[in-house]
Design an enzyme around this catalytic site. Structure first.
Site, PDB file in Angstrom:
ATOM      1  N   HIS A 144     -62.724  52.050  64.002  1.00 14.35           N
ATOM      2  CA  HIS A 144     -63.879  52.502  64.331  1.00 14.35           C
ATOM      3  C   HIS A 144     -64.568  53.370  64.985  1.00 14.35           C
ATOM      4  O   HIS A 144     -64.357  54.709  64.153  1.00 14.35           O
ATOM      5  CB  HIS A 144     -64.372  51.471  65.199  1.00 14.35           C
ATOM      6  CG  HIS A 144     -65.179  50.873  65.911  1.00 14.35           C
ATOM      7  ND1 HIS A 144     -66.970  51.361  65.498  1.00 14.35           N
ATOM      8  CD2 HIS A 144     -66.204  49.867  66.697  1.00 14.35           C
ATOM      9  CE1 HIS A 144     -67.954  50.508  65.521  1.00 14.35           C
ATOM     10  NE2 HIS A 144     -66.954  49.623  67.080  1.00 14.35           N
ATOM     11  N   HIS A 182     -66.518  50.738  54.048  1.00 18.44           N
ATOM     12  CA  HIS A 182     -67.002  50.442  55.618  1.00 18.44           C
ATOM     13  C   HIS A 182     -67.335  48.979  54.713  1.00 18.44           C
ATOM     14  O   HIS A 182     -67.181  48.072  54.016  1.00 18.44           O
ATOM     15  CB  HIS A 182     -68.982  50.723  54.791  1.00 18.44           C
ATOM     16  CG  HIS A 182     -69.690  50.650  56.598  1.00 18.44           C
ATOM     17  ND1 HIS A 182     -70.074  49.687  56.941  1.00 18.44           N
ATOM     18  CD2 HIS A 182     -70.118  50.954  57.786  1.00 18.44           C
ATOM     19  CE1 HIS A 182     -71.001  49.088  57.897  1.00 18.44           C
ATOM     20  NE2 HIS A 182     -70.631  51.004  58.874  1.00 18.44           N
ATOM     21  N   ASP A 225     -68.404  58.916  60.283  1.00 19.94           N
ATOM     22  CA  ASP A 225     -67.671  60.370  60.666  1.00 19.94           C
ATOM     23  C   ASP A 225     -66.463  60.772  59.889  1.00 19.94           C
ATOM     24  O   ASP A 225     -65.885  61.496  60.839  1.00 19.94           O
ATOM     25  CB  ASP A 225     -66.562  58.852  60.949  1.00 19.94           C
ATOM     26  CG  ASP A 225     -66.970  57.558  62.623  1.00 19.94           C
ATOM     27  OD1 ASP A 225     -67.720  57.974  63.545  1.00 19.94           O
ATOM     28  OD2 ASP A 225     -66.182  56.522  61.947  1.00 19.94           O
TER      29      ASP A 225
END
Ligand SMILES: CC(C)(COP(=O)(O)OP(=O)(O)OC[C@H]1O[C@@H](n2cnc3c(N)ncnc32)[C@H](O)[C@@H]1OP(=O)(O)O)[C@@H](O)C(=O)NCCC(=O)NCCS
Length: 382
Positions: A222, A268, A319
């Site tokens: 995460h 994802h 990210d």
């Protein structure tokens, strides 16, 4: 719950676990209370987006001024909290520091145990200020450096960056940091938000829910992925090494099918055709590289992205560019996930308030796969 025959889905993939008016995620779009993320990223500051999430509407100029004033007033940790933080070993992971800080802040908040909406709106604003302050405070303490106070006329992102690095950021760096906070602020029922909602659904207090959410965000699948992605870039080293690095990883995964290594910053649960936030942030990071002279990170990232798309059809997530953008800003890597907390606190608080407003305790069933029913034998016969 053996008499419940609902179909089990690993990781709750595709399961609709609740309703929300905070954010909407589809394969092709992300909206905060109806506004498309690219629109917000281009046309709002993080404080405006934070107001939208917490107070349900974008602010006008006077609402923004008051909101900023209240948030900045909270950018000052109580001495009881800094005393605890000062006693922590310097090796404490910054995410653990934030988790503990939020938990302790609950003891001193005047509305700590008050779950009324007006109390929770106040706590949301205070946590927004306090978490940024704690992130800056710990970053400076890690380096034995003096605390930096926020500039009342600067944006939240600009201040956060200055409080971590101790330097006045360039206008572009301040804007990019503020923009990353907009991009990270909300993402419907992701793992940390769902954790926060689950805790709130028991009618526990907001600080308990946020403390749990920080724990959930820490993991590398995460929020921790932005730090892991930067370690990955550093271990690859340079663009010429990317192909070999990828081939070696593939060889490892082929030889070890039960111990496969993931490529951090890719994949994802929802965006199987690409995360539009990643493209926005890659572009900002590229602009930043013209100031920092560090375009090699983007070259390396682009090469690995191309290989991942060609060979695996897996796209990067937010990210991935966050890693090289933050690295160029001179932020220590263990602070990347705390920056995510500084932003996502707004989405968490909005969801916690929404959960209280229409609550039913979150208590799903499970698919029992253990031994069949049996009798307890007397201890002499076991
Ligand atoms: C984000 C993530 C947790 C989503 O998990 P998920 O929805 O369960 O992913 P899926 O099961 O749909 O993945 C489908 C396939 O792609 C592979 N895959 C997904 N992400 C991958 C990655 N980053 N590197 C290599 N392979 C990946 C999976 O191993 C799976 O392959 P398999 O079917 O052969 O087992 C996962 O992509 C991941 O771990 N990414 C790396 C960590 C990361 O960047 N996290 C940030 C999330 S925003």
């Amino acid at each position: 719950m053996s008499d419940t025959k609902a179909k089990f889905e690993a990781g709750l993939a595709g399961v609709v676990a609740g309703q929300t008016a905070v954010g909407e995620v589809t394969q092709t779009s992300l909206r905060y209370r109806g506004y498309e993320i690219a629109d917000l990223a281009a046309n709002s500051t993080f404080e405006e987006t934070a107001h939208l999430l917490i107070h349900c509407e974008l602010p006008n100029a006077s609402q923004l001024k008051d909101f900023r004033h209240r948030v900045q007033a909270a950018m000052n940790l109580p001495k009881q909290v800094t005393d605890v933080v000062d006693a922590m070993p310097k090796s404490t992971p910054p995410m653990d520091v934030l988790r503990t800080v939020v938990s302790i802040l609950g003891h001193y908040d005047p509305d700590g145990q008050n779950n009324a909406k007006s109390a929770n709106l106040g706590k949301s604003e205070r946590l927004l200020g306090q978490i940024a302050c704690a992130t800056g405070y710990w970053c400076r303490r890690m380096g034995n450096l003096p605390e930096v106070k926020p500039d009342p006329n600067a944006t939240h992102g600009f201040n956060l960056l200055a409080m971590m690095t101790g330097k006045k950021p360039s206008e572009l760096a301040g804007r990019v940091m503020d923009g990353t906070l907009v991009l990270y602020a909300e993402h419907e029922f992701n793992a940390s938000t769902f954790t926060a909602r689950t805790i709130a659904s028991t009618l526990a207090d907001m600080h308990s829910a946020v403390t749990g959410a920080i724990g959930a965000l820490k993991g590398p699948l995460h929020g921790g992925a932005n730090e892991a992605a930067m370690h990955q870039f550093l271990s690859i080293g340079k663009v010429d090494n990317v192909d070999n690095w990828f081939n070696e990883l593939e060889a490892h995964n082929k030889a070890n099918p039960t111990n496969k290594r993931l490529i951090m910053g890719f994949g994802h649960r929802v965006y199987k055709n690409g995360d539009h936030r990643a493209a926005i942030l890659r572009d900002w990071s590229l602009q930043l590289s013209k100031e920092t002279g560090q375009k090699h990170w983007i070259d390396m990232a682009d090469r690995l992205q191309k290989i991942m798309l060609d060979k695996k059809n897996i796209h990067p997530n937010t990210d991935y560019p966050a890693a090289h953008a933050y690295y160029q800003m001179g932020i220590p890597i263990p602070l990347y996930t705390p920056i995510f907390v500084c932003s996502r606190i707004t989405g968490w608080c909005a969801h916690i308030i929404e959960q209280y407003e229409n609550n039913r305790i979150i208590r799903p069933g499970s698919d029992y796969i253990g031994v069949p029913a049996r009798d307890v034998q007397p201890i002499s016969k076991r």
